[in-house]
Scaffold this active site. Sequence first.
Site, PDB file in Angstrom:
ATOM      1  N   ARG A   1       3.334   3.218 -10.031  1.00 47.08           N
ATOM      2  CA  ARG A   1       3.553   4.047  -8.838  1.00 47.08           C
ATOM      3  C   ARG A   1       4.832   4.855  -9.028  1.00 47.08           C
ATOM      4  NH1 ARG A   1       1.635   4.660  -3.957  1.00 47.08           N
ATOM      5  NH2 ARG A   1       0.161   2.919  -3.991  1.00 47.08           N
TER       6      ARG A   1
ATOM      7  N   GLY B   1       8.174   6.245  25.917  1.00 49.10           N
ATOM      8  CA  GLY B   1       7.760   5.476  24.735  1.00 49.10           C
ATOM      9  C   GLY B   1       7.780   3.971  24.928  1.00 49.10           C
TER      10      GLY B   1
ATOM     11  N   ARG C   1       3.576  -5.898   1.627  1.00 48.67           N
ATOM     12  CA  ARG C   1       3.707  -5.396   0.257  1.00 48.67           C
ATOM     13  C   ARG C   1       5.135  -5.421  -0.266  1.00 48.67           C
ATOM     14  NH1 ARG C   1      -0.257  -0.305   1.079  1.00 48.67           N
ATOM     15  NH2 ARG C   1       0.425  -0.708   3.199  1.00 48.67           N
TER      16      ARG C   1
ATOM     17  N   LYS D   1      -1.451  -0.129 -13.086  1.00 48.60           N
ATOM     18  CA  LYS D   1      -1.016   1.002 -12.252  1.00 48.60           C
ATOM     19  C   LYS D   1       0.481   1.185 -12.350  1.00 48.60           C
ATOM     20  CE  LYS D   1      -0.856   0.563  -7.608  1.00 48.60           C
ATOM     21  NZ  LYS D   1      -1.440   0.458  -6.255  1.00 48.60           N
TER      22      LYS D   1
HETATM   23  C1  R5P Z   1      -1.026  -2.249  -3.627  1.00 52.25           C
HETATM   24  O1  R5P Z   1      -0.907  -2.626  -4.772  1.00 52.25           O
HETATM   25  C2  R5P Z   1      -2.330  -2.303  -2.892  1.00 52.25           C
HETATM   26  O2  R5P Z   1      -3.168  -3.290  -3.391  1.00 52.25           O
HETATM   27  C3  R5P Z   1      -3.055  -0.974  -2.897  1.00 52.25           C
HETATM   28  O3  R5P Z   1      -3.531  -0.707  -4.196  1.00 52.25           O
HETATM   29  C4  R5P Z   1      -2.176   0.148  -2.442  1.00 52.25           C
HETATM   30  O4  R5P Z   1      -1.457  -0.224  -1.311  1.00 52.25           O
HETATM   31  C5  R5P Z   1      -2.994   1.368  -2.140  1.00 52.25           C
HETATM   32  O5  R5P Z   1      -2.161   2.380  -1.692  1.00 52.25           O
HETATM   33  P1  R5P Z   1      -2.620   3.889  -1.754  1.00 52.25           P
HETATM   34  O6  R5P Z   1      -3.998   3.963  -1.168  1.00 52.25           O
HETATM   35  O7  R5P Z   1      -1.600   4.614  -0.907  1.00 52.25           O
HETATM   36  O8  R5P Z   1      -2.573   4.321  -3.170  1.00 52.25           O
END
Ligand code: R5P
Length: 291
Positions: free
Chosen positions: A192, A36, A92, A190
Site C-alpha cells: 500500500r 450535530g 486495521r 500487496k
Molecule cells: C486490508 O488489508 C483489508 O483486508 C482490505 O484488503 C483493505 O482494507 C481494502 O481496502 P481498499 O478497498 O481501500 O483497497
Amino acid sequence: MSWLLAFDDEMPLARGVAQALGWPLHEVRRHRFPDGETRLRLPPRLPQRVALLRGLQQPNAKLTELLLAAAGARELGVSQLALVSPYLAYMRQDIAFEPGQAVSQRHVGQALAQWFDEVITVDPHLHRVASLDDVLSGRRGIALSAAGLLGDWVARHVRDAILLGPDEEAAQWVDTAARAHGLEHAVCRKQRHGDREVTVALPDLDLRGREVVLIDDVASTGRTLIAAAQGAQARGASAVDVAVTHALFVGDAMAELAAAGVRHVWSTDTVPHASNAISVVALLAGALRAG
Ligand code: R5P
C-alpha cells in the site's frame, strides 16, 4: 428473556436475527440536532439482558451513539449488555506504523470493553493480534467468520473457481472459504502506497481460461480488489468475480470495479449494500443463542 435493540437503518438485518431467535426487537430512536449532537431514546423499560445491534461502517458518529446507548441502557437496569456489530471498524490499525500514531484498534477496543459485557462481530480484521478477546481487555469477544458462507456461495455460482486473496492477510479467509469445497486457492502480495494507491503481485499461477474469485474481509475504496483483478486478467483469467464479507465500497469503488472488468460483486449483509447476496442472520443468531 433477552431483547434485541437496533437503529432504523439496520432493521432488515435486526428483524432477521430477532425472528430467528424469537426475541422481541425494539428500535433505538435518534434525533440529530442542527449542531450535530445526537439524542437517543431507548425503550423506557428494558429486561436485564439486552443485545444492541450496531454495525460500525461510517464509525465516528456511531461510536457516540454506542456510548450513549450503553450508558442509557445501564441506567435503565440492564446488567448484561452485548454489542452485535456485524462490521467492527478501527480494527486495521493494530500497531503504530509511525511514532505518535494512536493505535486505534486498541483504543476503540478499550472503549467498547468499558461500555459492553460482550462484543459479537463477523470477520474482524485481526492481523497481528491473536483474538478479539485481546482487543477487548477483559471482556468476551466473539469473532464469527462468514468466509465459509462466501465459499459456499462461490461453489454454487462459479464452476471450477480459483480463489485468490489480494494480500497475505486474506489467507485466513481464503483458506476457510476454500476448505469445504476443496477449491484451489492462493494469496497475492500487496503493497500500500496511499489510501487509493496499492500494488498487488500475483502468485506464480497459470490463470489462463480460469474463473478467478477474489476473496477478502473488507472492500473500502476497492483499489486492492481492482489491482488484484487487473493482475488476474493480465495472467489470462477468463472472468474475475469478487466475494467479500464487508461491503463498504466507498465513493467510486463499484464503478471502478466494473470499469476494471469485474463480472460479479457479492457480499454478505453485515453492511447494507446493493451487492449483498449472502446472509449472516443465522451466524449472528447462533452466537446470541449460544451466549
Ligand atoms: C486490508 O488489508 C483489508 O483486508 C482490505 O484488503 C483493505 O482494507 C481494502 O481496502 P481498499 O478497498 O481501500 O483497497
